[in-house]
Design a protein around this motif. Structure first.
Motif, PDB file in Angstrom:
ATOM      1  N   CYS A  79       0.119   6.867 -12.871  1.00 16.19           N
ATOM      2  CA  CYS A  79       1.120   6.669 -14.022  1.00 16.19           C
ATOM      3  C   CYS A  79       0.211   5.970 -14.886  1.00 16.19           C
ATOM      4  CB  CYS A  79       2.343   5.833 -13.565  1.00 16.19           C
ATOM      5  SG  CYS A  79       2.000   4.389 -12.906  1.00 16.19           S
ATOM      6  N   GLY A  80       0.619   6.100 -16.164  1.00 15.89           N
ATOM      7  CA  GLY A  80       0.025   5.375 -17.190  1.00 15.89           C
ATOM      8  C   GLY A  80      -1.323   6.014 -17.792  1.00 15.89           C
ATOM      9  N   SER A  81      -1.928   5.423 -18.457  1.00 13.22           N
ATOM     10  CA  SER A  81      -3.485   5.842 -19.093  1.00 13.22           C
ATOM     11  C   SER A  81      -4.505   6.483 -18.043  1.00 13.22           C
ATOM     12  CB  SER A  81      -3.841   4.879 -20.323  1.00 13.22           C
ATOM     13  OG  SER A  81      -4.334   3.752 -19.598  1.00 13.22           O
ATOM     14  N   GLY A  82      -5.401   6.845 -18.233  1.00 15.01           N
ATOM     15  CA  GLY A  82      -6.447   7.352 -17.353  1.00 15.01           C
ATOM     16  C   GLY A  82      -7.019   6.394 -16.605  1.00 15.01           C
ATOM     17  N   GLY A  83      -7.260   6.683 -15.099  1.00 19.97           N
ATOM     18  CA  GLY A  83      -7.761   5.668 -14.357  1.00 19.97           C
ATOM     19  C   GLY A  83      -9.510   5.470 -14.439  1.00 19.97           C
ATOM     20  N   GLY A  84     -10.033   6.107 -15.142  1.00 19.07           N
ATOM     21  CA  GLY A  84     -11.514   5.942 -15.084  1.00 19.07           C
ATOM     22  C   GLY A  84     -12.087   6.872 -14.287  1.00 19.07           C
ATOM     23  N   ASP A  85     -13.609   6.679 -14.156  1.00 20.44           N
ATOM     24  CA  ASP A  85     -14.217   7.564 -13.287  1.00 20.44           C
ATOM     25  C   ASP A  85     -13.957   6.949 -11.829  1.00 20.44           C
ATOM     26  OD1 ASP A  85     -17.112   7.413 -15.680  1.00 20.44           O
ATOM     27  OD2 ASP A  85     -15.504   8.671 -15.499  1.00 20.44           O
ATOM     28  N   GLU A  86     -13.743   5.783 -11.611  1.00 26.80           N
ATOM     29  CA  GLU A  86     -13.650   5.339 -10.156  1.00 26.80           C
ATOM     30  C   GLU A  86     -12.413   6.111  -9.717  1.00 26.80           C
ATOM     31  OE1 GLU A  86     -13.928   3.374 -12.683  1.00 26.80           O
ATOM     32  OE2 GLU A  86     -15.848   2.397 -12.639  1.00 26.80           O
ATOM     33  N   SER A  87     -11.263   6.504 -10.362  1.00 19.51           N
ATOM     34  CA  SER A  87     -10.285   6.910  -9.732  1.00 19.51           C
ATOM     35  C   SER A  87     -10.065   8.005  -8.654  1.00 19.51           C
ATOM     36  CB  SER A  87      -9.233   7.364 -10.783  1.00 19.51           C
ATOM     37  OG  SER A  87      -9.540   8.566 -11.446  1.00 19.51           O
ATOM     38  N   SER A  88     -11.154   8.938  -8.682  1.00 19.13           N
ATOM     39  CA  SER A  88     -11.275   9.890  -7.607  1.00 19.13           C
ATOM     40  C   SER A  88     -11.952   9.476  -6.406  1.00 19.13           C
ATOM     41  CB  SER A  88     -12.179  10.881  -8.226  1.00 19.13           C
ATOM     42  OG  SER A  88     -13.542  10.486  -8.613  1.00 19.13           O
ATOM     43  N   SER A  89     -12.330   8.339  -6.185  1.00 17.02           N
ATOM     44  CA  SER A  89     -12.986   7.834  -4.854  1.00 17.02           C
ATOM     45  C   SER A  89     -12.197   6.820  -4.626  1.00 17.02           C
ATOM     46  CB  SER A  89     -14.508   7.635  -4.904  1.00 17.02           C
ATOM     47  OG  SER A  89     -14.944   6.528  -5.825  1.00 17.02           O
ATOM     48  N   GLY A  90     -12.582   6.191  -3.421  1.00 16.19           N
ATOM     49  CA  GLY A  90     -12.049   4.793  -2.878  1.00 16.19           C
ATOM     50  C   GLY A  90     -12.875   3.625  -3.007  1.00 16.19           C
ATOM     51  N   LYS A  91     -14.036   3.909  -3.834  1.00 17.24           N
ATOM     52  CA  LYS A  91     -14.769   2.517  -4.052  1.00 17.24           C
ATOM     53  C   LYS A  91     -15.270   2.467  -5.570  1.00 17.24           C
ATOM     54  CE  LYS A  91     -15.552   1.303   0.092  1.00 17.24           C
ATOM     55  NZ  LYS A  91     -14.789   0.130   0.523  1.00 17.24           N
ATOM     56  N   ILE A  92     -15.439   1.209  -6.196  1.00 16.55           N
ATOM     57  CA  ILE A  92     -15.821   1.142  -7.718  1.00 16.55           C
ATOM     58  C   ILE A  92     -17.193   0.889  -7.565  1.00 16.55           C
ATOM     59  CG2 ILE A  92     -15.375   0.079  -9.638  1.00 16.55           C
ATOM     60  CD1 ILE A  92     -12.338  -0.817  -8.641  1.00 16.55           C
ATOM     61  N   ASP A  93     -18.049   1.727  -8.246  1.00 16.91           N
ATOM     62  CA  ASP A  93     -19.407   1.405  -8.074  1.00 16.91           C
ATOM     63  C   ASP A  93     -19.701   0.190  -9.194  1.00 16.91           C
ATOM     64  OD1 ASP A  93     -19.942   3.683  -6.960  1.00 16.91           O
ATOM     65  OD2 ASP A  93     -20.275   4.991  -8.764  1.00 16.91           O
ATOM     66  N   GLY A  94     -20.418  -0.860  -8.398  1.00 14.20           N
ATOM     67  CA  GLY A  94     -20.907  -1.893  -8.991  1.00 14.20           C
ATOM     68  C   GLY A  94     -19.813  -3.231  -8.893  1.00 14.20           C
ATOM     69  N   ALA A  95     -18.861  -2.840  -8.380  1.00 16.37           N
ATOM     70  CA  ALA A  95     -17.671  -3.988  -8.304  1.00 16.37           C
ATOM     71  C   ALA A  95     -17.863  -4.987  -7.451  1.00 16.37           C
ATOM     72  CB  ALA A  95     -16.337  -3.289  -7.814  1.00 16.37           C
ATOM     73  N   ASP A  96     -17.277  -6.081  -7.484  1.00 15.15           N
ATOM     74  CA  ASP A  96     -17.367  -7.310  -6.833  1.00 15.15           C
ATOM     75  C   ASP A  96     -16.241  -7.377  -5.973  1.00 15.15           C
ATOM     76  OD1 ASP A  96     -19.844  -8.203  -8.296  1.00 15.15           O
ATOM     77  OD2 ASP A  96     -18.788  -9.936  -8.964  1.00 15.15           O
ATOM     78  N   SER A  97     -16.378  -7.924  -4.531  1.00 12.74           N
ATOM     79  CA  SER A  97     -15.371  -8.118  -3.826  1.00 12.74           C
ATOM     80  C   SER A  97     -15.011  -9.442  -3.697  1.00 12.74           C
ATOM     81  CB  SER A  97     -16.136  -7.470  -2.434  1.00 12.74           C
ATOM     82  OG  SER A  97     -16.328  -5.934  -2.476  1.00 12.74           O
ATOM     83  N   GLY A  98     -13.787  -9.772  -3.162  1.00 13.28           N
ATOM     84  CA  GLY A  98     -13.061 -11.103  -3.119  1.00 13.28           C
ATOM     85  C   GLY A  98     -14.008 -11.789  -2.161  1.00 13.28           C
ATOM     86  N   ASN A  99     -14.496 -13.104  -2.394  1.00 13.19           N
ATOM     87  CA  ASN A  99     -15.375 -13.960  -1.751  1.00 13.19           C
ATOM     88  C   ASN A  99     -14.805 -15.420  -1.074  1.00 13.19           C
ATOM     89  OD1 ASN A  99     -14.997 -15.217  -4.056  1.00 13.19           O
ATOM     90  ND2 ASN A  99     -17.256 -15.071  -4.558  1.00 13.19           N
ATOM     91  N   GLY A 100     -13.350 -15.187  -1.200  1.00 13.20           N
ATOM     92  CA  GLY A 100     -12.480 -16.441  -0.796  1.00 13.20           C
ATOM     93  C   GLY A 100     -11.133 -16.135  -0.595  1.00 13.20           C
ATOM     94  N   SER A 101     -10.364 -17.165  -0.368  1.00 14.08           N
ATOM     95  CA  SER A 101      -9.069 -16.926  -0.134  1.00 14.08           C
ATOM     96  C   SER A 101      -8.154 -18.099  -1.232  1.00 14.08           C
ATOM     97  CB  SER A 101      -8.345 -17.163   1.240  1.00 14.08           C
ATOM     98  OG  SER A 101      -8.855 -18.447   1.724  1.00 14.08           O
ATOM     99  N   ALA A 102      -7.047 -17.604  -1.642  1.00 14.74           N
ATOM    100  CA  ALA A 102      -6.391 -18.553  -2.633  1.00 14.74           C
ATOM    101  C   ALA A 102      -4.816 -18.175  -2.263  1.00 14.74           C
ATOM    102  CB  ALA A 102      -6.706 -18.115  -3.805  1.00 14.74           C
TER     103      ALA A 102
END
Length: 216
Positions: free
Chosen positions: A23-46
């Motif tokens: 829903c909404g505007s286009g999700g970008g190139d990453e929307s077709s896979s389960g991973k985001i190329d070059g993305a950072d992952s969480g490195n702590g808890s809050a």
């Protein structure tokens, strides 16, 4: 996404039409896979409280409270980059706002509107209204984990994360009847979202795709 029990055997899933389409505007190139190329992952808890979630900006963010019967536990939801942390913070509050609106039986929640673009707000309100129409509340807990976040070349934010809803249930406000979520891989959902920054510095969710079993 959590869904009223009367409308599906899988208690915490939205309708097929809303689950399998963004829903909404286009999700970008990453929307077709389960991973985001070059993305950072969480490195702590809050903690997921309103103080921890307030991103620096000119906006007066709404306070969001969940009931004692329902918890949303965000794991490793921190990032050393302040810009990426701001996306994590506002993406988290958009999800918490929708849960709170169900608990309050309020499809017109100001907090949901605050963190959602016009394009995604209609779908969010429709989802909340299903619970209101069925007189259902949500109880138990969800686990939110495996966040991936980046800022695209266009300046939009991409945020993917998983939500394990197998310990959550719906509870009818009148009868007290509880419908549990099936303990199946499909009850672990992947949210693939896009966020855009407003003039007030709020990262509003502008596109959402929810994939049942996308984190298995």
């Amino acid at each position: 996404m959590i869904r009223p029990a009367r409308r599906a055997t899988a208690v915490l899933m939205l309708s097929v039409a809303l689950l399998l389409t963004s829903c909404g505007s286009g999700g970008g190139d990453e929307s077709s896979s389960g991973k985001i190329d070059g993305a950072d992952s969480g490195n702590g808890s809050a903690p997921a409280g309103p103080t921890a979630s307030a991103s620096p900006s000119d906006a007066d963010r709404p306070e969001i409270k969940l009931s004692k019967e329902f918890q949303a536990n965000f794991e490793n939801w921190t990032n050393s980059d302040p810009k990426l942390q701001a996306i994590l913070d506002d993406g988290r509050e958009q999800l918490r706002a929708k849960y709170a609106a169900v608990i309050e039986a309020n499809p017109d929640s100001e907090a949901v509107a605050f963190y959602s673009s016009e394009a995604t707000l209609t779908t969010a309100r429709k989802w909340i209204k299903q619970f209101v129409d069925d007189n259902d509340n949500i109880i138990g807990e969800v686990r939110v984990f495996d966040s991936q976040v980046k800022i695209n070349d266009t300046g939009s934010g991409a945020l993917f994360y998983c939500v394990d809803e197998r310990k959550a249930s719906t509870k009818n406000r009148e009868t007290g009847k509880v419908a549990k979520t099936p303990d199946k891989p499909e009850s672990v959902l992947q949210y693939r979202t896009r966020l855009d920054k407003t003039s007030e510095g709020v990262w509003q969710t502008t596109s959402v795709t929810v994939v049942p079993g996308g984190c298995s």
